[in-house]
Design an enzyme around this catalytic site. Structure first.
Site, PDB file in Angstrom:
ATOM      1  N   GLU A 137       0.829  -1.209   0.000  1.00  0.00           N
ATOM      2  CA  GLU A 137       0.000   0.000   0.000  1.00  0.00           C
ATOM      3  C   GLU A 137       0.866   1.262   0.000  1.00  0.00           C
ATOM      4  O   GLU A 137       0.472   2.285  -0.568  1.00  0.00           O
ATOM      5  CB  GLU A 137      -0.949  -0.018   1.198  1.00  0.00           C
ATOM      6  CG  GLU A 137      -2.046  -1.067   1.053  1.00  0.00           C
ATOM      7  CD  GLU A 137      -2.942  -1.172   2.273  1.00  0.00           C
ATOM      8  OE1 GLU A 137      -4.095  -0.732   2.215  1.00  0.00           O
ATOM      9  OE2 GLU A 137      -2.472  -1.704   3.308  1.00  0.00           O
ATOM     10  N   GLU A 183      -3.930  -9.318   3.124  1.00  0.00           N
ATOM     11  CA  GLU A 183      -4.481  -9.086   4.468  1.00  0.00           C
ATOM     12  C   GLU A 183      -5.683  -9.970   4.778  1.00  0.00           C
ATOM     13  O   GLU A 183      -5.940 -10.296   5.939  1.00  0.00           O
ATOM     14  CB  GLU A 183      -4.876  -7.616   4.641  1.00  0.00           C
ATOM     15  CG  GLU A 183      -3.707  -6.654   4.775  1.00  0.00           C
ATOM     16  CD  GLU A 183      -3.317  -6.026   3.458  1.00  0.00           C
ATOM     17  OE1 GLU A 183      -2.826  -4.890   3.466  1.00  0.00           O
ATOM     18  OE2 GLU A 183      -3.524  -6.668   2.401  1.00  0.00           O
TER      19      GLU A 183
END
Length: 787
Positions: free
Chosen positions: A141, A163
């Site tokens: 990210e 995730e």
């Protein structure tokens, strides 16, 4: 590399002392050269990897302040890393503490961090991520907030947003940005919901990476070239007229294709989860769809709010605890003898070229080991090579979708070149470690171990791949039992991560350590258990099987049984699992182990309740032995599982008066929940008995073994964590077990050790690490079950 950053021997990047505007800002080295390019080298010197901790947030905020203040003299920014992994992701120690009580603080902290990412990507100067190693989760990210992403190609580098496998979802902009990069449906199905870990070239093909270079040394030059060519770089979503690829779900502008697929997304997700209650995937889907209807900043806020809600869930805490903390403990060798030096296997021997032997040989060759295998059947070698070739080609194409057929074949050739088949056992016995993988028959396995030992040197490790036969009974046939260990692989070997290492009474520390090291060489997750019939995983999964069959005998609908398991979170429901194993095998294991134990252990997993055996016998009498024969609880066509057999209803106890138990329906108290908890509790209670008997000595091994080996629902964080996090804690679990025992039989009576623990208010951690786990459980003689 340039004079500003240089490659280290480990393949990471470090700042070089050039005398050109350099200083440390928190965990980042600021280096600005004469051309105005600022290189920011991330290096959290207090930790082995870079993570999204407060140090990182403070650092990137300070860096952004300086970039904004000196923007006119900055021509571009390169974001690099001094670690061998570029950026590890979120700080899981902090994330695991998420709760409703901390929601406001979590929201503020995440919002502050994401604001810094927005400042970076709206700087008005080109920002390039020069990625020298793995960047997963929050680390990726960080890269997504840059205008251009360049990765050094390396076979072990992985990129992506996994995730979801930790009970979370990408909450630092990953959902919002990938949807705008790839389109709503593509982002969800390619990167977000599967949690895919891409190789560099696969990430490039997916559109997540912009450029792949051959080495770390080429990163800096490629980054500078891109900066020079794009002096006014910006993110696509910050440009006027931007539209999400494939369209937005807004009612005023949805494109026809998306209008068709959008309503199906929740149903597809539910099917993917089997109806199990996982908050993260649902929140991810909602965040993606809602965020695609608004501007980028509003979308990022929507993402944060959903993320904070998921962060406080029990599933997230459990899954982080298991898939990070427990898994780390297991793979780093918490159960490995600490005083034995690390070793490596150069050549692995495999005796038996059947399905398991072939799979073990391929897995070892794929991991870089030389393999010598043998079988009494000369034709078995050809089949083994065919198996390895097919697997290698398939793996090459999965990892590198861009490969041509010829390139995939060449990749397979590299693996096949490491495998050699021979009829001479002496050549196999010369290996560092030899795995016996012949048919599951104790006499045959003893004979093979004896023959291998006679041909091997005194230091050769002899490993048996068996799922139930006690290793000590096999080792009794050789003269050096200290060299014998169990290596229980799971099928399919190349895809199942777990290896159950079984220590027999005479297995030496050195043998155990070398077996552990070999398993890690094979890129497996090794748990260590002590010897017992069925070890840990087999005896526990047989409880799952027994409970499903017992329910079937009671007259419970097979559809209900399978649906209950799926909605409890089991990846494979029990009747489908029995078909995979084969009903014949289950019956044979029960029969053989009853003989082996002289019938002295009624009520144990090897002497199942009568109803379970009746249900199995009825199916075998109907000529339905399982998938291998094309007919079991399910129908099969060309090897593919279809629907449940339509004739199954005629072979349940409810349709045959007097054949089954008197109860043909579940009791009125939440019957569906009862059925789910019968499966969950049956396996949990058997695990406690495994601790009581000394088979298990580690909570981490138990949790990881249950998740990776027997398919225990991931949301639980593992079989022992399920006990402790049950409503009311251990005491609540004990009360519920006693209730189930009143309804379904004494097999649910909690062991005395667990009852004592509940009464004392102790923890499972203290129980599992005690010098000797208290003997407990009801005696064999007192065990009785429903007729």
């Amino acid at each position: 590399m340039s004079g500003v950053v240089r490659e280290t021997a480990a393949g990471s990047v470090e700042a070089a002392s050039t005398g050109v505007d350099s200083e440390w800002i928190g965990m980042m080295s600021w280096q600005r050269d004469a051309e105005g390019i600022v290189t920011l080298v991330m290096d959290d010197r207090d930790h082995p990897v870079n993570t999204m901790n407060d140090t990182f947030i403070d650092s990137i905020e300070a860096v952004n302040d300086r970039l904004a203040a000196e923007r006119d003299s900055v021509t571009g920014v390169i974001l690099a890393s001094a670690k061998s992994s570029w950026f590890a992701g979120g700080d899981l120690h902090e994330l695991r503490e998420g709760s409703s009580a901390n929601a406001a603080a979590d929201y503020a902290r995440i919002t502050r961090m994401k604001r810094q990412f927005r400042r970076l990507e709206t700087l008005g100067r080109p920002v390039v991520a020069a990625i020298n190693g793995t960047a997963l989760g929050g680390g990726f990210e960080v890269a997504l907030s840059c205008h251009h992403r360049i990765v050094a190609d390396h076979p072990r580098t992985r990129l992506g947003l996994p995730e979801i496998t930790l009970g979370l979802f990408p909450g630092a902009g990953g959902v919002t940005r990938t949807v705008r990069m790839l389109g709503l449906e593509s982002a969800l199905t390619t990167a977000l919901l599967p949690g895919t870990r891409f190789t560099p070239r696969a990430a490039r093909s997916a559109g997540l990476i912009d450029e792949v270079v051959g080495s770390v040394a080429e990163l800096d030059g490629a980054a500078r070239a891109w900066i020079a060519a794009h002096p006014d770089a910006s993110q696509p979503w910050d440009r006027e007229g931007f539209r999400i690829p494939g369209g937005s779900p807004r009612t005023d502008g949805v494109v026809p294709a998306l209008a068709v697929t959008l309503p199906a997304l929740p149903a597809r997700l539910r099917a993917q989860l089997g109806g199990a209650d996982y908050p993260a995937p649902r929140a991810l889907l909602a965040s993606a769809v809602e965020g695609a209807q608004v501007d980028i900043d509003t979308a990022l806020d929507i993402e944060t709010r959903y993320f904070v809600n998921v962060l406080g869930s029990a599933a997230a805490s459990n899954m982080i605890g298991a898939y990070f903390f427990d898994l780390t403990a297991v793979t780093q060798g918490a159960s490995r003898p600490a005083d034995i030096p690390r070793t490596s296997v150069t050549t692995l021997g495999v005796v038996g070229a059947g399905m398991m032997g072939s799979a073990i040989a391929y897995t070892a060759a794929r991991s870089g080991l030389s393999v010598v295998m043998t079988d009494t059947d000369p034709a078995a070698g050809k089949r083994a090579f065919g198996y390895a070739a097919a697997r290698a080609v398939s793996a090459a194409r999965r990892a590198h979708p861009e490969l041509t057929e010829a390139e995939a074949d060449r990749a397979a050739d590299d693996v096949l070149a490491r495998i050699r088949f021979t009829l001479d056992l002496t050549e196999v016995a010369a290996a560092d470690l030899v795995v016996e993988a012949v048919y599951e028959d104790a006499g045959l396995k003893r004979d093979q171990l004896t023959a291998i030992e006679a041909a091997a040197g005194p230091g050769t490790i002899l490993a048996s791949n068996t799922s139930t036969i006690p290793i000590g009974s096999l080792a009794s046939a050789v003269t050096r039992p200290h060299n014998v260990v169990g290596l229980h692989f799971f099928s399919p070997v190349d895809r199942m991560d777990l290896v159950e290492i079984v220590r027999a009474p005479e297995t030496s520390d050195e043998t155990l350590a070398r077996a552990f090291d070999c398993a890690r060489q094979l890129r497996k997750t090794p748990i260590v258990v002590n010897d017992s019939r069925g070890f840990f995983t087999s005896r526990v999964i047989f409880r799952f099987i027994e409970e499903a069959l017992a329910a079937l005998d009671e007259g419970v609908s097979p559809v209900t049984i399978e649906r209950a398991a799926r909605q409890a979170g089991y990846a494979t429901p029990p009747l489908a699992l029995i078909d995979e194993l084969s009903l014949t095998l289950v019956a044979r294991i029960w029969a053989e182990n009853r003989v082996a134990t002289d019938g002295s252990a009624p009520g144990t997993v090897w002497s199942p309740v009568a109803g379970a055996e009746r249900a199995l016998e009825r199916m075998l009498s109907a000529g339905r032995p399982g998938r291998s024969e094309g007919a079991g609880f399910y129908d099969y066509a060309d090897g593919r599982r279809g629907t449940l057999w339509t004739g199954l209803a005629a072979h349940t106890a409810g349709s045959q008066p007097g054949a089954g138990q008197t109860r043909t329906t579940l009791p009125p108290r939440e019957p569906f929940v009862d059925l789910q908890e019968r499966m969950l509790f049956a396996e949990a209670l058997e695990t406690v008995r495994s601790f009581d008997e000394g088979v298990l000595t580690s909570l981490a091994d138990a949790n990881i073994g249950s998740l990776l080996g027997i398919g225990y629902p991931p949301w639980t964080g593992g079989v022992m964590r399920y006990i402790e996090q049950y409503t009311g804690g251990i005491a609540g679990f004990v009360r519920r077990a006693e209730q189930l025992s009143d309804l379904y039989g004494l097999r649910f009576v909690p062991p005395a050790s667990l009852t004592t623990l509940a009464e004392s208010g102790g923890s499972l951690a203290a129980y599992a690490t005690s010098p000797a786990a208290p003997a407990g459980g009801i005696s064999a003689a007192s065990r009785k079950d429903i007729p």
